[in-house]
Design a protein around this motif. Structure first.
Motif, mmCIF file in Angstrom:
data_model
loop_
_atom_site.group_PDB
_atom_site.id
_atom_site.type_symbol
_atom_site.label_atom_id
_atom_site.label_comp_id
_atom_site.label_asym_id
_atom_site.label_seq_id
_atom_site.Cartn_x
_atom_site.Cartn_y
_atom_site.Cartn_z
ATOM 1 N N SER A 117 -13.601 -3.615 3.140
ATOM 2 C CA SER A 117 -13.914 -3.975 1.713
ATOM 3 C C SER A 117 -13.862 -2.696 1.062
ATOM 4 C CB SER A 117 -14.826 -5.028 1.794
ATOM 5 O OG SER A 117 -16.131 -4.463 2.389
ATOM 6 N N GLU A 118 -14.669 -1.892 1.327
ATOM 7 C CA GLU A 118 -15.065 -0.715 0.568
ATOM 8 C C GLU A 118 -13.660 0.106 0.385
ATOM 9 O OE1 GLU A 118 -16.688 0.375 4.815
ATOM 10 O OE2 GLU A 118 -16.536 -1.377 3.462
ATOM 11 N N ALA A 119 -12.871 0.201 1.421
ATOM 12 C CA ALA A 119 -11.645 1.092 1.324
ATOM 13 C C ALA A 119 -10.659 0.485 0.293
ATOM 14 C CB ALA A 119 -11.093 1.252 2.644
ATOM 15 N N LEU A 120 -10.855 -0.958 0.191
ATOM 16 C CA LEU A 120 -9.747 -1.643 -0.365
ATOM 17 C C LEU A 120 -10.462 -1.516 -2.047
ATOM 18 C CD1 LEU A 120 -7.322 -3.660 -0.392
ATOM 19 C CD2 LEU A 120 -8.802 -5.487 -0.230
ATOM 20 N N VAL A 121 -11.491 -1.640 -2.158
ATOM 21 C CA VAL A 121 -12.112 -1.220 -3.526
ATOM 22 C C VAL A 121 -11.539 0.103 -4.147
ATOM 23 C CG1 VAL A 121 -14.169 -0.947 -4.721
ATOM 24 C CG2 VAL A 121 -14.214 -2.803 -3.265
ATOM 25 N N ALA A 122 -11.509 0.828 -3.104
ATOM 26 C CA ALA A 122 -11.088 2.462 -3.423
ATOM 27 C C ALA A 122 -9.829 2.259 -3.975
ATOM 28 C CB ALA A 122 -11.527 3.331 -2.420
ATOM 29 N N THR A 123 -8.917 1.213 -3.749
ATOM 30 C CA THR A 123 -7.537 1.226 -4.318
ATOM 31 C C THR A 123 -7.473 0.711 -5.671
ATOM 32 O OG1 THR A 123 -7.130 -0.814 -3.431
ATOM 33 C CG2 THR A 123 -6.652 0.976 -1.877
ATOM 34 N N GLY A 124 -8.657 0.017 -6.199
ATOM 35 C CA GLY A 124 -8.591 -0.427 -7.410
ATOM 36 C C GLY A 124 -8.045 -2.251 -7.263
ATOM 37 N N ALA A 125 -8.098 -2.699 -6.069
ATOM 38 C CA ALA A 125 -7.445 -4.018 -6.008
ATOM 39 C C ALA A 125 -8.672 -4.767 -6.608
ATOM 40 C CB ALA A 125 -7.271 -4.320 -4.669
ATOM 41 N N GLN A 126 -8.191 -6.014 -7.147
ATOM 42 C CA GLN A 126 -9.105 -7.078 -7.434
ATOM 43 C C GLN A 126 -8.410 -8.525 -7.133
ATOM 44 O OE1 GLN A 126 -10.872 -6.339 -11.319
ATOM 45 N NE2 GLN A 126 -12.527 -5.850 -10.192
ATOM 46 N N PHE A 127 -9.170 -9.797 -6.885
ATOM 47 C CA PHE A 127 -8.691 -10.798 -6.599
ATOM 48 C C PHE A 127 -9.254 -11.984 -7.274
ATOM 49 C CE2 PHE A 127 -8.038 -7.693 -3.089
ATOM 50 C CZ PHE A 127 -6.870 -7.839 -2.658
ATOM 51 N N ASN A 141 -24.696 -2.035 7.172
ATOM 52 C CA ASN A 141 -25.023 -1.808 5.554
ATOM 53 C C ASN A 141 -24.346 -2.873 4.796
ATOM 54 O OD1 ASN A 141 -25.113 -0.428 3.028
ATOM 55 N ND2 ASN A 141 -24.222 1.457 3.684
ATOM 56 N N VAL A 142 -25.302 -3.843 4.935
ATOM 57 C CA VAL A 142 -25.325 -5.175 4.244
ATOM 58 C C VAL A 142 -25.003 -4.984 2.792
ATOM 59 C CG1 VAL A 142 -26.048 -7.610 3.811
ATOM 60 C CG2 VAL A 142 -25.694 -6.854 5.830
ATOM 61 N N PRO A 143 -25.990 -4.302 2.156
ATOM 62 C CA PRO A 143 -25.637 -4.002 0.754
ATOM 63 C C PRO A 143 -24.451 -3.429 0.359
ATOM 64 C CG PRO A 143 -28.004 -3.348 1.458
ATOM 65 C CD PRO A 143 -27.220 -3.633 2.626
ATOM 66 N N LEU A 144 -24.057 -2.524 0.666
ATOM 67 C CA LEU A 144 -22.757 -2.012 0.758
ATOM 68 C C LEU A 144 -21.570 -2.895 0.825
ATOM 69 C CD1 LEU A 144 -20.732 0.705 -0.179
ATOM 70 C CD2 LEU A 144 -20.769 1.228 2.380
ATOM 71 N N TYR A 145 -21.742 -3.778 1.891
ATOM 72 C CA TYR A 145 -20.708 -4.763 2.014
ATOM 73 C C TYR A 145 -20.637 -5.714 0.946
ATOM 74 C CZ TYR A 145 -18.256 -8.647 4.229
ATOM 75 O OH TYR A 145 -17.472 -9.838 4.267
ATOM 76 N N MET A 146 -21.692 -6.313 0.565
ATOM 77 C CA MET A 146 -21.871 -7.265 -0.556
ATOM 78 C C MET A 146 -21.509 -6.719 -1.711
ATOM 79 S SD MET A 146 -22.426 -10.130 0.790
ATOM 80 C CE MET A 146 -23.203 -11.424 -0.564
ATOM 81 N N LYS A 147 -21.729 -5.333 -1.978
ATOM 82 C CA LYS A 147 -21.238 -4.685 -3.404
ATOM 83 C C LYS A 147 -19.750 -4.650 -3.278
ATOM 84 C CE LYS A 147 -21.662 -0.668 -6.215
ATOM 85 N NZ LYS A 147 -20.103 -0.725 -6.649
ATOM 86 N N SER A 148 -19.116 -4.093 -2.294
ATOM 87 C CA SER A 148 -17.776 -3.912 -2.043
ATOM 88 C C SER A 148 -17.214 -5.318 -2.118
ATOM 89 C CB SER A 148 -17.348 -3.321 -0.855
ATOM 90 O OG SER A 148 -17.582 -3.805 0.311
ATOM 91 N N CYS A 149 -17.580 -6.193 -1.716
ATOM 92 C CA CYS A 149 -16.802 -7.650 -1.766
ATOM 93 C C CYS A 149 -16.788 -7.940 -3.196
ATOM 94 C CB CYS A 149 -17.565 -8.817 -0.934
ATOM 95 S SG CYS A 149 -17.231 -8.412 0.861
ATOM 96 N N ALA A 150 -18.085 -8.097 -4.007
ATOM 97 C CA ALA A 150 -18.042 -8.219 -5.337
ATOM 98 C C ALA A 150 -17.296 -7.551 -6.223
ATOM 99 C CB ALA A 150 -19.672 -8.082 -5.822
ATOM 100 N N ASP A 151 -17.068 -6.231 -6.014
ATOM 101 C CA ASP A 151 -16.185 -5.521 -6.869
ATOM 102 C C ASP A 151 -14.863 -5.830 -6.640
ATOM 103 O OD1 ASP A 151 -18.509 -3.818 -7.450
ATOM 104 O OD2 ASP A 151 -17.835 -2.114 -6.171
ATOM 105 N N LEU A 152 -14.498 -6.483 -5.586
ATOM 106 C CA LEU A 152 -13.009 -6.978 -5.520
ATOM 107 C C LEU A 152 -12.836 -8.205 -6.186
ATOM 108 C CD1 LEU A 152 -12.640 -6.625 -1.603
ATOM 109 C CD2 LEU A 152 -11.486 -5.289 -3.253
ATOM 110 N N VAL A 153 -13.976 -8.732 -6.709
ATOM 111 C CA VAL A 153 -13.534 -10.035 -7.454
ATOM 112 C C VAL A 153 -13.142 -9.652 -8.957
ATOM 113 C CG1 VAL A 153 -14.564 -12.246 -8.319
ATOM 114 C CG2 VAL A 153 -15.431 -11.262 -6.191
ATOM 115 N N ALA A 154 -12.148 -10.226 -9.287
ATOM 116 C CA ALA A 154 -11.604 -9.873 -10.703
ATOM 117 C C ALA A 154 -12.464 -10.685 -11.870
ATOM 118 C CB ALA A 154 -10.062 -10.436 -10.896
ATOM 119 N N PRO A 155 -12.595 -10.303 -12.986
ATOM 120 C CA PRO A 155 -13.427 -10.973 -13.771
ATOM 121 C C PRO A 155 -12.846 -12.478 -14.232
ATOM 122 C CG PRO A 155 -12.856 -8.778 -14.903
ATOM 123 C CD PRO A 155 -12.115 -8.910 -13.498
ATOM 124 N N GLY A 156 -14.034 -13.177 -14.212
ATOM 125 C CA GLY A 156 -13.755 -14.853 -14.165
ATOM 126 C C GLY A 156 -13.507 -15.364 -12.938
#
Length: 247
Positions: A117-127, A141-156
């Protein structure tokens, strides 16, 4: 990137079972039994949130979904059949190869990547929808994991987190019962100390800018041999959260 969510022992554990992902009577039998209630919950809330017509053949047409820790693709394929543009990611290359091979043989269009998830975030991808299903209890590293998953969510967009509660009942049923008594899962599949409570998940979601919109427990009904939604969140549960839309 120096921080990682990968737990090498957990990845190796699931890689060793990779050939059995699509065997409904094999080591992943509980997930096959569990999938209908998970898919129903995803579909229900996706239709409602994105105002889709559930009577159509492909009601999720055009929605971008990522399944983080997708394993063999048990959720990816049916979601693709519902019309979504589905990406499945997993830290195990073997899992991804199995998933991709099965999708090809089934004629289902899913994009699979051996990544985190963190590597995918680095590509700028959102879903539009991020699926975080029975994975958080297997990562480092659960906090990093949850942050990276949240970062993958597009606005809305939405994120659905499913996991096991850290309770005495969960230990008795999900570990002692499922792994040692009934043999539903290989021994050592879960570590009770890595389970997270709903409050811990809610805190991590809120900390990363997501608003809780729904939650449910999931319980097993032995006479019917199926899983159903329940108010009881003491063992398995799912929490849905939304990222605020841009003004």
């Amino acid at each position: 990137m120096t921080e990682t969510t990968i737990n090498e022992a957990e990845v190796a554990k699931f890689t060793a079972m990779a050939e059995e992902w699509w065997d409904p009577t094999g080591k992943f039998k509980p997930l096959h039994k569990f999938s209908p209630v998970r898919l129903g919950y995803i579909r229900e809330h996706a239709l409602r949130h994105f105002a889709r017509d559930g009577a159509t053949m492909r009601p999720l047409e055009g929605l971008r979904i990522v399944d983080v820790g997708c394993g063999g693709g048990l959720l990816c394929e049916p979601l693709s059949r519902l019309g979504a543009s589905v990406t499945g990611i997993d830290a195990s290359e073997r899992n991804i190869k199995i998933a991709a091979r099965h999708a090809e043989l089934s004629g289902v269009d899913v994009s699979y990547q051996a990544t985190t998830s963190e590597a995918l975030v680095a590509t700028g991808a959102q879903f539009d929808i991020v699926l975080n299903m029975e994975v958080v209890e297997h990562v480092d590293n659960v906090p990093l994991y949850m942050k990276s998953c949240a970062d993958l969510v597009a606005p809305g967009g939405l994120m659905l987190t499913a996991t096991l509660n850290r309770t005495a009942r969960a230990f008795a049923l999900a570990i002692v019962g499922a792994e040692y008594v009934l043999g539903w899962l290989p021994k050592g599949t879960h570590d009770w100390h890595k389970f997270l409570t709903p409050d811990e998940i809610r805190t991590l979601l809120s900390r990363n800018g997501l608003d809780i919109t729904a939650e449910t427990g999931v319980v097993y009904h032995p006479l019917a041999d199926d899983w159903r939604k329940s108010r009881d969140m003491a063992i398995n549960y799912m929490i849905l959260a939304q990222k605020p839309a841009l003004d």
